[in-house]
Design a protein around this motif. Structure first.
Motif, PDB file in Angstrom:
ATOM      1  N   MET A 139      17.161   6.740  61.697  1.00 34.43           N
ATOM      2  CA  MET A 139      17.956   6.381  62.874  1.00 34.43           C
ATOM      3  C   MET A 139      17.075   6.291  64.118  1.00 34.43           C
ATOM      4  O   MET A 139      17.152   5.320  64.880  1.00 34.43           O
ATOM      5  CB  MET A 139      19.063   7.413  63.095  1.00 34.43           C
ATOM      6  N   PHE A 140      16.220   7.304  64.306  1.00 32.89           N
ATOM      7  CA  PHE A 140      15.329   7.267  65.469  1.00 32.89           C
ATOM      8  C   PHE A 140      14.337   6.110  65.354  1.00 32.89           C
ATOM      9  O   PHE A 140      13.956   5.506  66.359  1.00 32.89           O
ATOM     10  CB  PHE A 140      14.580   8.593  65.607  1.00 32.89           C
ATOM     11  N   GLY A 141      13.919   5.793  64.119  1.00 30.05           N
ATOM     12  CA  GLY A 141      13.044   4.646  63.934  1.00 30.05           C
ATOM     13  C   GLY A 141      13.731   3.342  64.285  1.00 30.05           C
ATOM     14  O   GLY A 141      13.095   2.396  64.759  1.00 30.05           O
ATOM     15  N   ALA A 142      15.047   3.278  64.077  1.00 27.52           N
ATOM     16  CA  ALA A 142      15.800   2.062  64.352  1.00 27.52           C
ATOM     17  C   ALA A 142      16.104   1.876  65.826  1.00 27.52           C
ATOM     18  O   ALA A 142      16.176   0.737  66.310  1.00 27.52           O
ATOM     19  CB  ALA A 142      17.101   2.064  63.558  1.00 27.52           C
ATOM     20  N   ILE A 143      16.284   2.967  66.559  1.00 29.21           N
ATOM     21  CA  ILE A 143      16.726   2.844  67.959  1.00 29.21           C
ATOM     22  C   ILE A 143      15.613   3.081  68.969  1.00 29.21           C
ATOM     23  O   ILE A 143      15.808   2.831  70.160  1.00 29.21           O
ATOM     24  CB  ILE A 143      17.891   3.820  68.246  1.00 29.21           C
ATOM     25  N   SER A 144      14.447   3.557  68.544  1.00 31.18           N
ATOM     26  CA  SER A 144      13.373   3.870  69.494  1.00 31.18           C
ATOM     27  C   SER A 144      12.551   2.623  69.804  1.00 31.18           C
ATOM     28  O   SER A 144      12.203   1.864  68.897  1.00 31.18           O
ATOM     29  CB  SER A 144      12.447   4.950  68.920  1.00 31.18           C
ATOM     30  N   PRO A 145      12.207   2.405  71.073  1.00 31.09           N
ATOM     31  CA  PRO A 145      11.402   1.224  71.431  1.00 31.09           C
ATOM     32  C   PRO A 145      10.016   1.223  70.782  1.00 31.09           C
ATOM     33  O   PRO A 145       9.462   0.171  70.511  1.00 31.09           O
ATOM     34  CB  PRO A 145      11.294   1.329  72.958  1.00 31.09           C
ATOM     35  N   SER A 146       9.463   2.425  70.557  1.00 32.50           N
ATOM     36  CA  SER A 146       8.123   2.515  69.966  1.00 32.50           C
ATOM     37  C   SER A 146       8.029   3.792  69.154  1.00 32.50           C
ATOM     38  O   SER A 146       8.859   4.701  69.284  1.00 32.50           O
ATOM     39  CB  SER A 146       7.047   2.514  71.053  1.00 32.50           C
ATOM     40  N   GLU A 147       6.995   3.868  68.317  1.00 35.25           N
ATOM     41  CA  GLU A 147       6.796   5.067  67.499  1.00 35.25           C
ATOM     42  C   GLU A 147       6.510   6.276  68.368  1.00 35.25           C
ATOM     43  O   GLU A 147       6.955   7.387  68.062  1.00 35.25           O
ATOM     44  CB  GLU A 147       5.652   4.837  66.512  1.00 35.25           C
ATOM     45  N   ASP A 148       5.769   6.090  69.455  1.00 34.43           N
ATOM     46  CA  ASP A 148       5.456   7.211  70.350  1.00 34.43           C
ATOM     47  C   ASP A 148       6.725   7.822  70.932  1.00 34.43           C
ATOM     48  O   ASP A 148       6.861   9.052  71.006  1.00 34.43           O
ATOM     49  CB  ASP A 148       4.533   6.745  71.486  1.00 34.43           C
ATOM     50  N   ILE A 149       7.650   6.964  71.351  1.00 33.74           N
ATOM     51  CA  ILE A 149       8.899   7.471  71.922  1.00 33.74           C
ATOM     52  C   ILE A 149       9.725   8.170  70.841  1.00 33.74           C
ATOM     53  O   ILE A 149      10.292   9.244  71.055  1.00 33.74           O
ATOM     54  CB  ILE A 149       9.699   6.338  72.569  1.00 33.74           C
ATOM     55  N   GLY A 150       9.791   7.571  69.664  1.00 34.10           N
ATOM     56  CA  GLY A 150      10.543   8.184  68.575  1.00 34.10           C
ATOM     57  C   GLY A 150       9.998   9.547  68.203  1.00 34.10           C
ATOM     58  O   GLY A 150      10.758  10.503  67.985  1.00 34.10           O
ATOM     59  N   LEU A 151       8.668   9.663  68.142  1.00 32.05           N
ATOM     60  CA  LEU A 151       8.045  10.936  67.775  1.00 32.05           C
ATOM     61  C   LEU A 151       8.072  11.945  68.916  1.00 32.05           C
ATOM     62  O   LEU A 151       7.720  13.101  68.724  1.00 32.05           O
ATOM     63  CB  LEU A 151       6.600  10.699  67.324  1.00 32.05           C
ATOM     64  N   THR A 152       8.482  11.517  70.098  1.00 28.96           N
ATOM     65  CA  THR A 152       8.718  12.443  71.209  1.00 28.96           C
ATOM     66  C   THR A 152      10.151  12.957  71.179  1.00 28.96           C
ATOM     67  O   THR A 152      10.407  14.135  71.442  1.00 28.96           O
ATOM     68  CB  THR A 152       8.435  11.748  72.553  1.00 28.96           C
ATOM     69  N   LEU A 153      11.084  12.076  70.838  1.00 29.76           N
ATOM     70  CA  LEU A 153      12.498  12.463  70.813  1.00 29.76           C
ATOM     71  C   LEU A 153      12.808  13.424  69.670  1.00 29.76           C
ATOM     72  O   LEU A 153      13.619  14.344  69.828  1.00 29.76           O
ATOM     73  CB  LEU A 153      13.376  11.215  70.693  1.00 29.76           C
ATOM     74  N   VAL A 154      12.173  13.221  68.505  1.00 30.74           N
ATOM     75  CA  VAL A 154      12.482  14.053  67.338  1.00 30.74           C
ATOM     76  C   VAL A 154      12.163  15.529  67.578  1.00 30.74           C
ATOM     77  O   VAL A 154      13.008  16.399  67.319  1.00 30.74           O
ATOM     78  CB  VAL A 154      11.760  13.519  66.088  1.00 30.74           C
ATOM     79  N   PRO A 155      10.947  15.886  68.058  1.00 25.52           N
ATOM     80  CA  PRO A 155      10.693  17.311  68.325  1.00 25.52           C
ATOM     81  C   PRO A 155      11.633  17.901  69.372  1.00 25.52           C
ATOM     82  O   PRO A 155      12.003  19.079  69.286  1.00 25.52           O
ATOM     83  CB  PRO A 155       9.232  17.333  68.814  1.00 25.52           C
ATOM     84  N   LEU A 156      12.003  17.092  70.364  1.00 24.44           N
ATOM     85  CA  LEU A 156      12.951  17.574  71.377  1.00 24.44           C
ATOM     86  C   LEU A 156      14.288  17.905  70.730  1.00 24.44           C
ATOM     87  O   LEU A 156      14.876  18.971  70.987  1.00 24.44           O
ATOM     88  CB  LEU A 156      13.133  16.511  72.461  1.00 24.44           C
ATOM     89  N   MET A 157      14.774  17.005  69.866  1.00 23.90           N
ATOM     90  CA  MET A 157      16.028  17.261  69.162  1.00 23.90           C
ATOM     91  C   MET A 157      15.914  18.498  68.277  1.00 23.90           C
ATOM     92  O   MET A 157      16.803  19.363  68.272  1.00 23.90           O
ATOM     93  CB  MET A 157      16.400  16.051  68.306  1.00 23.90           C
ATOM     94  N   ASN A 158      14.819  18.595  67.512  1.00 27.24           N
ATOM     95  CA  ASN A 158      14.644  19.744  66.617  1.00 27.24           C
ATOM     96  C   ASN A 158      14.592  21.057  67.381  1.00 27.24           C
ATOM     97  O   ASN A 158      15.102  22.080  66.908  1.00 27.24           O
ATOM     98  CB  ASN A 158      13.363  19.573  65.795  1.00 27.24           C
ATOM     99  N   SER A 159      13.972  21.052  68.553  1.00 24.61           N
ATOM    100  CA  SER A 159      13.877  22.279  69.354  1.00 24.61           C
ATOM    101  C   SER A 159      15.258  22.770  69.760  1.00 24.61           C
ATOM    102  O   SER A 159      15.567  23.958  69.649  1.00 24.61           O
ATOM    103  CB  SER A 159      13.020  22.031  70.608  1.00 24.61           C
ATOM    104  N   VAL A 160      16.096  21.838  70.209  1.00 23.94           N
ATOM    105  CA  VAL A 160      17.453  22.212  70.633  1.00 23.94           C
ATOM    106  C   VAL A 160      18.277  22.683  69.432  1.00 23.94           C
ATOM    107  O   VAL A 160      18.966  23.709  69.493  1.00 23.94           O
ATOM    108  CB  VAL A 160      18.133  21.032  71.336  1.00 23.94           C
ATOM    109  N   LEU A 161      18.210  21.934  68.326  1.00 24.97           N
ATOM    110  CA  LEU A 161      19.016  22.278  67.155  1.00 24.97           C
ATOM    111  C   LEU A 161      18.584  23.615  66.554  1.00 24.97           C
ATOM    112  O   LEU A 161      19.426  24.413  66.123  1.00 24.97           O
ATOM    113  CB  LEU A 161      18.919  21.175  66.105  1.00 24.97           C
TER     114      LEU A 161
END
Length: 302
Positions: A139-161
């Motif tokens: 999902m993040f791969g589909a909606i993220s403008p770039s791999e760098d942004i996607g790999l930034t959002l995932v750790p942020l999500m994991n930290s909160v969860l």
């Protein structure tokens, strides 16, 4: 599926990483005893069992973004629709994900020493959770403008969860303004289900140095209200200990059952299989959002 077999590096790396994580965690939590220290370690091991799946989220982001370029080209030529490309992409990934997490689950579960009656649920919940992780990475791969942004959002999500999964902060201690995150948190449903499976019906003991104590109760006229510690309700849970000639104490084991541990961590009282149902729902949500991302978003470099 054939395309995935033609890219063995991605799947081989995931498999080797999963085995390594299982052995690393398994030896870290090797054969946990049913003691007072052990009951906390079992909770920690349950929480850490999600590690292999969570790491797959990152790998899925880069893999999908790499495939996304080919989809843009073929879609522009009218060869593929978003549904025809994205859904098979997820289905093709499933066997590799399930095999990796099946091996991880076997190694980790029996190395830790969870009660064997919980293995079936542990395996099913772990496999569904791994599918959620891959679906979310896709999902993040589909909606993220770039791999760098996607790999930034995932750790942020994991930290909160992870923070609000009910382990670092017990569910009954999460602030009221954050508790809504707990109820929409896949990690929380996974952890609560696993804890119910591995702790329900488990009995815990105390080693000699883990026993707690309180002064033997007496009345104001120095006569004792009970003939001995064993007579204090609930009976047979206390032991009389003469510390010295002037002081007598009652010793007891603070935690004697897995249900007490579940209460301490505020694990909800719903059936453990509700957790599996919730994980299936979260997986479907990630699939839908990823599909919509493929269908309506275009990140093209010119």
């Amino acid at each position: 599926l054939t395309v995935y077999w033609r890219t063995p590096e991605y799947n081989f790396t995931r498999f080797v990483t999963g085995v390594f994580e299982a052995l690393l965690l398994g030896f870290s939590f090797l054969q946990v005893p049913n003691t007072q220290a052990g009951q906390l370690i079992l909770v920690s091991a349950s929480f850490m069992s999600s590690l292999a799946s969570l790491m797959n989220i990152n790998s899925a982001v880069g893999n999908v973004i790499g495939d996304r370029i080919a989809f843009y080209r073929e879609s522009a030529a009218g060869a593929y629709s978003a549904f025809a490309y994205y859904i098979p992409l997820l289905i093709a990934d499933a066997p590799f994900t399930l095999v990796t997490n099946f091996v991880f689950g076997i190694l980790f579960f029996f190395m830790v020493g969870f009660q064997t009656s919980a293995y079936g649920f542990f395996l099913v919940a772990g496999l569904i959770y791994s599918l959620w992780a891959i679906a979310t990475g896709s999902m993040f791969g589909a909606i993220s403008p770039s791999e760098d942004i996607g790999l930034t959002l995932v750790p942020l999500m994991n930290s909160v969860l992870n923070l609000l999964a009910g382990f670092l902060i017990p569910a009954n201690a999460i602030p009221a303004y954050y508790i809504w995150i707990y109820w929409i948190n896949p990690n929380a449903y996974y952890l609560s289900g696993i804890l119910k499976a591995v702790l329900t019906g488990v009995e815990f003991i105390c080693t000699e140095d883990e026993l707690a104590a309180f002064p033997y109760p007496g009345n104001t006229d120095d006569t004792y209200a009970f003939p001995d510690c064993e007579s204090i309700p609930p009976q047979n849970e206390y032991t009389t200990v003469v510390v010295n000639s002037t002081f007598t104490a009652c010793e007891f084991c603070p935690v004697t059952s897995g249900d007490q541990v579940l209460t301490q961590f505020g694990v909800p009282e719903y059936d453990q299989w509700i957790s599996v149902g919730a994980l299936i729902g979260f997986t479907a949500f990630s699939w839908i959002v990823g599909y919509l991302g493929f269908k309506y978003l275009r990140y093209l470099s010119r």
